[in-house]
Design a protein around this motif. Structure first.
Motif, PDB file in Angstrom:
ATOM      1  N   ARG A 264      30.992 -24.914 -57.083  1.00 21.97           N
ATOM      2  CA  ARG A 264      32.224 -24.161 -57.339  1.00 21.97           C
ATOM      3  C   ARG A 264      32.093 -22.777 -56.715  1.00 21.97           C
ATOM      4  NH1 ARG A 264      34.277 -21.078 -61.796  1.00 21.97           N
ATOM      5  NH2 ARG A 264      32.183 -21.196 -62.692  1.00 21.97           N
ATOM      6  N   LEU A 265      33.183 -22.295 -56.074  1.00 21.99           N
ATOM      7  CA  LEU A 265      33.119 -21.027 -55.368  1.00 21.99           C
ATOM      8  C   LEU A 265      32.805 -19.876 -56.321  1.00 21.99           C
ATOM      9  CD1 LEU A 265      33.453 -19.737 -52.576  1.00 21.99           C
ATOM     10  CD2 LEU A 265      35.855 -19.376 -53.098  1.00 21.99           C
ATOM     11  N   GLN A 266      33.380 -19.903 -57.527  1.00 24.19           N
ATOM     12  CA  GLN A 266      33.117 -18.833 -58.485  1.00 24.19           C
ATOM     13  C   GLN A 266      31.694 -18.879 -59.029  1.00 24.19           C
ATOM     14  OE1 GLN A 266      35.855 -20.627 -58.426  1.00 24.19           O
ATOM     15  NE2 GLN A 266      37.422 -19.104 -57.950  1.00 24.19           N
TER      16      GLN A 266
ATOM     17  N   ILE B 279      27.006 -11.617 -54.884  1.00 28.03           N
ATOM     18  CA  ILE B 279      28.201 -12.028 -54.149  1.00 28.03           C
ATOM     19  C   ILE B 279      29.434 -11.594 -54.946  1.00 28.03           C
ATOM     20  CG2 ILE B 279      29.469 -13.975 -53.193  1.00 28.03           C
ATOM     21  CD1 ILE B 279      26.806 -15.441 -52.928  1.00 28.03           C
ATOM     22  N   LEU B 280      30.298 -10.816 -54.313  1.00 28.58           N
ATOM     23  CA  LEU B 280      31.530 -10.327 -54.933  1.00 28.58           C
ATOM     24  C   LEU B 280      32.717 -10.977 -54.244  1.00 28.58           C
ATOM     25  CD1 LEU B 280      30.643  -6.512 -55.132  1.00 28.58           C
ATOM     26  CD2 LEU B 280      30.321  -8.250 -56.899  1.00 28.58           C
ATOM     27  N   LEU B 281      33.620 -11.552 -55.039  1.00 29.62           N
ATOM     28  CA  LEU B 281      34.837 -12.182 -54.517  1.00 29.62           C
ATOM     29  C   LEU B 281      36.000 -11.216 -54.710  1.00 29.62           C
ATOM     30  CD1 LEU B 281      34.345 -15.795 -55.964  1.00 29.62           C
ATOM     31  CD2 LEU B 281      33.619 -14.899 -53.749  1.00 29.62           C
ATOM     32  N   LYS B 282      36.551 -10.721 -53.606  1.00 30.08           N
ATOM     33  CA  LYS B 282      37.641  -9.753 -53.633  1.00 30.08           C
ATOM     34  C   LYS B 282      38.953 -10.434 -53.241  1.00 30.08           C
ATOM     35  CE  LYS B 282      34.897  -6.153 -54.378  1.00 30.08           C
ATOM     36  NZ  LYS B 282      34.976  -5.273 -55.554  1.00 30.08           N
ATOM     37  N   LYS B 283      40.062  -9.787 -53.599  1.00 22.47           N
ATOM     38  CA  LYS B 283      41.380 -10.310 -53.232  1.00 22.47           C
ATOM     39  C   LYS B 283      41.610 -10.120 -51.730  1.00 22.47           C
ATOM     40  CE  LYS B 283      43.569  -9.504 -57.712  1.00 22.47           C
ATOM     41  NZ  LYS B 283      44.662  -8.803 -58.422  1.00 22.47           N
TER      42      LYS B 283
ATOM     43  N   THR C  65      41.855 -18.123 -49.892  1.00 21.16           N
ATOM     44  CA  THR C  65      40.420 -17.888 -49.733  1.00 21.16           C
ATOM     45  C   THR C  65      40.101 -16.423 -49.995  1.00 21.16           C
ATOM     46  OG1 THR C  65      40.361 -19.601 -48.044  1.00 21.16           O
ATOM     47  CG2 THR C  65      38.455 -18.128 -48.179  1.00 21.16           C
ATOM     48  N   PRO C  66      39.197 -16.109 -50.926  1.00 20.29           N
ATOM     49  CA  PRO C  66      38.906 -14.704 -51.233  1.00 20.29           C
ATOM     50  C   PRO C  66      38.071 -14.033 -50.141  1.00 20.29           C
ATOM     51  CG  PRO C  66      37.480 -16.128 -52.514  1.00 20.29           C
ATOM     52  CD  PRO C  66      38.421 -17.034 -51.780  1.00 20.29           C
ATOM     53  N   ARG C  67      38.075 -12.727 -50.166  1.00 22.14           N
ATOM     54  CA  ARG C  67      37.238 -11.950 -49.260  1.00 22.14           C
ATOM     55  C   ARG C  67      35.890 -11.720 -49.947  1.00 22.14           C
ATOM     56  NH1 ARG C  67      36.632  -6.450 -48.913  1.00 22.14           N
ATOM     57  NH2 ARG C  67      38.376  -6.182 -50.370  1.00 22.14           N
ATOM     58  N   ILE C  68      34.812 -11.986 -49.219  1.00 17.89           N
ATOM     59  CA  ILE C  68      33.466 -11.960 -49.799  1.00 17.89           C
ATOM     60  C   ILE C  68      32.745 -10.692 -49.360  1.00 17.89           C
ATOM     61  CG2 ILE C  68      31.222 -13.126 -49.883  1.00 17.89           C
ATOM     62  CD1 ILE C  68      32.709 -15.751 -49.474  1.00 17.89           C
ATOM     63  N   GLU C  69      32.143 -10.011 -50.320  1.00 12.73           N
ATOM     64  CA  GLU C  69      31.327  -8.839 -50.051  1.00 12.73           C
ATOM     65  C   GLU C  69      29.951  -9.048 -50.687  1.00 12.73           C
ATOM     66  OE1 GLU C  69      33.117  -5.232 -51.300  1.00 12.73           O
ATOM     67  OE2 GLU C  69      34.805  -5.364 -49.882  1.00 12.73           O
ATOM     68  N   LEU C  70      28.922  -8.501 -50.038  1.00  6.05           N
ATOM     69  CA  LEU C  70      27.546  -8.598 -50.529  1.00  6.05           C
ATOM     70  C   LEU C  70      27.091  -7.224 -50.999  1.00  6.05           C
ATOM     71  CD1 LEU C  70      25.914 -10.886 -47.812  1.00  6.05           C
ATOM     72  CD2 LEU C  70      26.832 -11.555 -50.034  1.00  6.05           C
TER      73      LEU C  70
END
Length: 316
Positions: A176-178, A200-204, A209-214
């Protein structure tokens, strides 16, 4: 010198259950790891052991006492400790003048040494030096291996396999992505291994598909490769053997087309259709008119056969 091991036979149902759980399983669960230090260990080594132990928990065991073990000269004490604590993996930390800030990653096969690789700690930044929020306990990490040296060097091939066994948790079919919260990156370059840990941070993003930040959470460690002890081909082949239950057997006369539809071919012998019993219901029985028609057809066929026989007799 060979050591004769005592064969333990269970006397109770609970003891039998414990011994069965220690036997090889078809699908192995997460492997437990033993963390321990040698006669001398620097502050840097102790912190590295503590941080990696926090990531590996709860599938880990840490020994607080110092152990008088020279692991490359005599591996027997380490094998005994792994057998006692039921840990097929180990991380041993030590420090001396010749090899300062030293850690050894290794694993066992049937509680005998399979392989181990010695690494030196060059730079280290622990969990405490990163003030951001950490991950929850027992999170399954996403492992990233960067650099072509992971496939070209035999030492790095085994080290990659050890890292995968170390951070592997439960076997899952879907992700699961979350559920992806933690990423660990290993970069191999110029004889060094760089370890980085990210949240891993899931942003709007304005779409599905969310925007991913590390966000780096630590630890940040730079290793240098030192000594290694690799297994023979026969031992590695024996350790990597798959059980029969996991081997895929090819089923005959079954094919799958391009659309994913499964087709099967059945081979049967010749059948006499006239003798098949098809009428079993009471409502499907022949009526009196159908019976009379069958009788007349049989009489006509018999009369025609008699007529042909008479003709042949007259002709002769």
């Amino acid at each position: 010198m060979s050591v004769i091991q005592r064969v333990v036979k269970p006397t109770t149902r609970k003891g039998k259950k414990v011994l069965l759980s220690r036997e090889p399983q078809v699908i192995e669960g997460p492997k437990r790891m033993l963390f321990l230090q040698g006669r001398r260990a620097s502050e840097k080594v102790r912190k590295v052991l503590s941080d990696l132990y926090d990531i590996k928990k709860p599938d880990a065991r840490k020994l607080s006492k110092k152990n008088d073990i020279t692991i490359f000269e005599n591996i027997v004490p380490m094998e005994q400790l792994c057998r006692k604590n039921e840990t097929p993996l180990f991380l041993f930390g030590s420090h001396n003048k010749k090899r300062p800030d030293n850690v050894v990653f290794g694993r066992m096969f049937d509680y005998s040494l399979l392989d181990m690789i010695e690494l030196g700690i060059e730079t280290y930044n622990g969990f405490n030096e990163f003030s951001n929020r950490k991950i929850s306990l027992g999170t399954k990490p996403c492992l990233i291996f960067s650099g072509p040296e992971w496939e070209s060097s035999e030492e790095l091939k085994h080290l990659k396999s050890i890292f995968i066994d170390m951070f592997h948790r439960e076997h899952v079919e879907n992700v699961r992505l979350q559920g992806l919260e933690h990423a660990i990156s290993f970069t191999a370059a110029n004889g060094k291994v760089l370890l980085r840990s990210y949240k891993i941070l899931l942003k709007k993003s304005g779409c599905r598909t969310p925007r991913i930040e590390l966000d780096e959470i630590g630890p940040r460690i730079d290793f240098t490769i030192r000594r290694s002890k690799l297994p023979s081909e026969d031992l590695m082949k024996q350790a990597c053997r798959k059980p029969k239950e996991l081997k895929k057997t090819v089923k005959k006369n079954i094919s799958v087309d391009g659309l994913g539809t499964k087709h099967g071919r059945i081979h049967i012998g010749k059948q006499n259709i006239d003798k098949l019993q098809t009428r079993k219901m009471k409502g499907l029985k022949k009526t009196t008119e159908e019976r009379a028609l069958d009788k007349t057809r049989k009489r006509k066929s018999m009369d025609s056969e008699d007529h042909e026989i008479r003709k042949k007799i007259k002709a002769n």
